[in-house]
Design an enzyme around this catalytic site. Structure first.
Site, mmCIF file in Angstrom:
data_model
loop_
_atom_site.group_PDB
_atom_site.id
_atom_site.type_symbol
_atom_site.label_atom_id
_atom_site.label_comp_id
_atom_site.label_asym_id
_atom_site.label_seq_id
_atom_site.Cartn_x
_atom_site.Cartn_y
_atom_site.Cartn_z
ATOM 1 N N GLU A 21 8.296 -112.692 -25.576
ATOM 2 C CA GLU A 21 6.867 -112.660 -24.656
ATOM 3 C C GLU A 21 6.150 -111.809 -25.316
ATOM 4 O O GLU A 21 4.677 -112.098 -25.270
ATOM 5 C CB GLU A 21 7.362 -111.204 -23.533
ATOM 6 N N ASP A 228 14.657 -117.141 -13.848
ATOM 7 C CA ASP A 228 15.903 -117.632 -13.667
ATOM 8 C C ASP A 228 16.187 -116.984 -11.677
ATOM 9 O O ASP A 228 15.018 -116.048 -12.053
ATOM 10 C CB ASP A 228 17.038 -117.126 -14.578
HETATM 11 N N1 SAH Z 1 20.020 -112.978 -26.040
HETATM 12 C C1 SAH Z 1 19.136 -112.154 -24.490
HETATM 13 C C2 SAH Z 1 19.012 -111.334 -23.756
HETATM 14 C C3 SAH Z 1 17.918 -111.324 -22.906
HETATM 15 S S1 SAH Z 1 18.286 -110.147 -21.789
HETATM 16 C C4 SAH Z 1 17.651 -111.973 -25.315
HETATM 17 O O1 SAH Z 1 17.292 -110.854 -26.755
HETATM 18 O O2 SAH Z 1 16.950 -113.536 -25.843
HETATM 19 C C5 SAH Z 1 17.293 -110.546 -20.687
HETATM 20 C C6 SAH Z 1 15.750 -109.763 -20.782
HETATM 21 O O3 SAH Z 1 14.710 -111.201 -19.880
HETATM 22 C C7 SAH Z 1 15.924 -108.233 -20.193
HETATM 23 O O4 SAH Z 1 14.288 -108.142 -20.679
HETATM 24 C C8 SAH Z 1 15.252 -108.202 -18.521
HETATM 25 O O5 SAH Z 1 14.537 -107.428 -18.171
HETATM 26 C C9 SAH Z 1 15.142 -109.685 -17.769
HETATM 27 N N2 SAH Z 1 15.681 -110.052 -17.469
HETATM 28 C C10 SAH Z 1 15.259 -111.954 -17.282
HETATM 29 N N3 SAH Z 1 16.246 -112.425 -16.219
HETATM 30 C C11 SAH Z 1 17.531 -111.598 -15.717
HETATM 31 C C12 SAH Z 1 18.436 -110.887 -15.194
HETATM 32 N N4 SAH Z 1 18.646 -112.195 -14.241
HETATM 33 N N5 SAH Z 1 18.805 -110.345 -14.840
HETATM 34 C C13 SAH Z 1 18.188 -109.130 -15.519
HETATM 35 N N6 SAH Z 1 17.440 -109.082 -16.471
HETATM 36 C C14 SAH Z 1 16.626 -109.980 -16.805
#
Ligand code: SAH
Length: 261
Positions: A21, A228
């Site tokens: 991001e 998503d």
């Molecule tokens: N393994 C992944 C983890 C990402 S966690 C990686 O490092 O690429 C998801 C991130 O996106 C968090 O920072 C959260 O704020 C946001 N996010 C996007 N969709 C989400 C969802 N469905 N539930 C919770 N957080 C979400």
């Protein structure tokens, strides 16, 4: 002591959760200087004529609170803006849409029966507001950025994967959980609605940043692009969105926002 002393040089902090991001913002940073503090990289420099610090909250509420505290204590930032992605929870909040937060709730906070469900103990409150003036600017920036992209797409200059994307304004729920299941997201939405909280999107950091900013009296605003629907395909939609579109959204919204300051 904060890093900067002179008010004109007091930076605006731009927080993101994930490196993908933030990437586009670092690329545009003029006179970049990297400082390492609390095990984190802080990028100081000039973005569209404004002094800024770019930082990663990292993932989850505790990590986000640590980064926010460092931005305030160490770098003396005058305002904090979060740009990242989130899962869409509200009806009509679709992948590619943008949500500007009016306020935040911690959906995983439950000290009942000692305190009402979702209330943050000893604050006497459940919802933490974004700064009204900053949020209004961010909303304007998000609308303008989306419109620009839609016009570019209509003129055939650049494809837009979400031509009908909309900007929403409302409540964001944060918690230490990647919400990934239609049943879970439905249950989360209705439990919050039963307590009077109509939530648009779910993520993992915003409410923590808002709480720290309230403690210090630092203005805060947040914008999240929907990666998503927090449903059964969230784990597939999230990574492809993050790689392909999230960085571009952050770039165009932040540019417009900084120019409005
Ligand atoms: N393994 C992944 C983890 C990402 S966690 C990686 O490092 O690429 C998801 C991130 O996106 C968090 O920072 C959260 O704020 C946001 N996010 C996007 N969709 C989400 C969802 N469905 N539930 C919770 N957080 C979400």
């Amino acid at each position: 002591m904060p890093f900067t002393a002179h008010p004109a040089a007091t930076p605006t902090a731009i927080l993101s959760a994930l490196a993908q991001e933030q990437l586009g913002l670092i690329e545009l940073l003029k006179q970049p200087r990297k400082l390492i503090h609390a095990g984190r990289d802080f990028w100081l420099g000039d973005l569209h004529g404004q002094p800024v610090v770019l930082a990663l909250s990292r993932i989850g509420k505790v990590a986000a609170a640590t980064t926010t505290t460092a931005l305030i204590e160490r770098f003396g930032v005058r305002r904090i803006v979060f740009t990242g992605v989130a899962g869409g929870l509200g009806a009509g909040v679709r992948v590619g849409d943008v949500v500007v937060a009016t306020d935040f709730v911690q959906h995983d906070l439950d000290a009942s029966p000692l305190f009402p469900r979702y209330e943050v103990p000893l604050y006497g409150k459940t919802r933490f507001d974004g700064d009204a003036a900053l949020t209004a600017l961010l909303f304007k920036a998000a609308c303008g950025a989306l419109q620009d992209r839609q016009e570019e797409a209509q003129q055939g200059l650049a494809p837009h994967p979400y031509p009908d994307a909309r900007v929403h304004r409302g409540l964001i729920a944060s918690g230490d959980r990647f919400v990934c299941g239609a049943h879970e997201s439905g249950a989360l939405r209705s439990a919050l609605a039963d307590a009077g909280h109509e939530v648009l999107a779910v993520e993992m950091e915003g409410a923590a940043v808002a709480q720290v900013c309230l403690d210090y009296g630092v203005p805060f605003a947040a914008v999240r692009t929907i990666s998503d629907r927090a449903d059964d395909s969230a784990h597939v939609d999230f990574p492809s969105f993050i790689d392909l579109v999230a960085s571009r959204y952050a770039q165009v919204i932040v540019e417009r926002f900084l120019r409005l300051l």
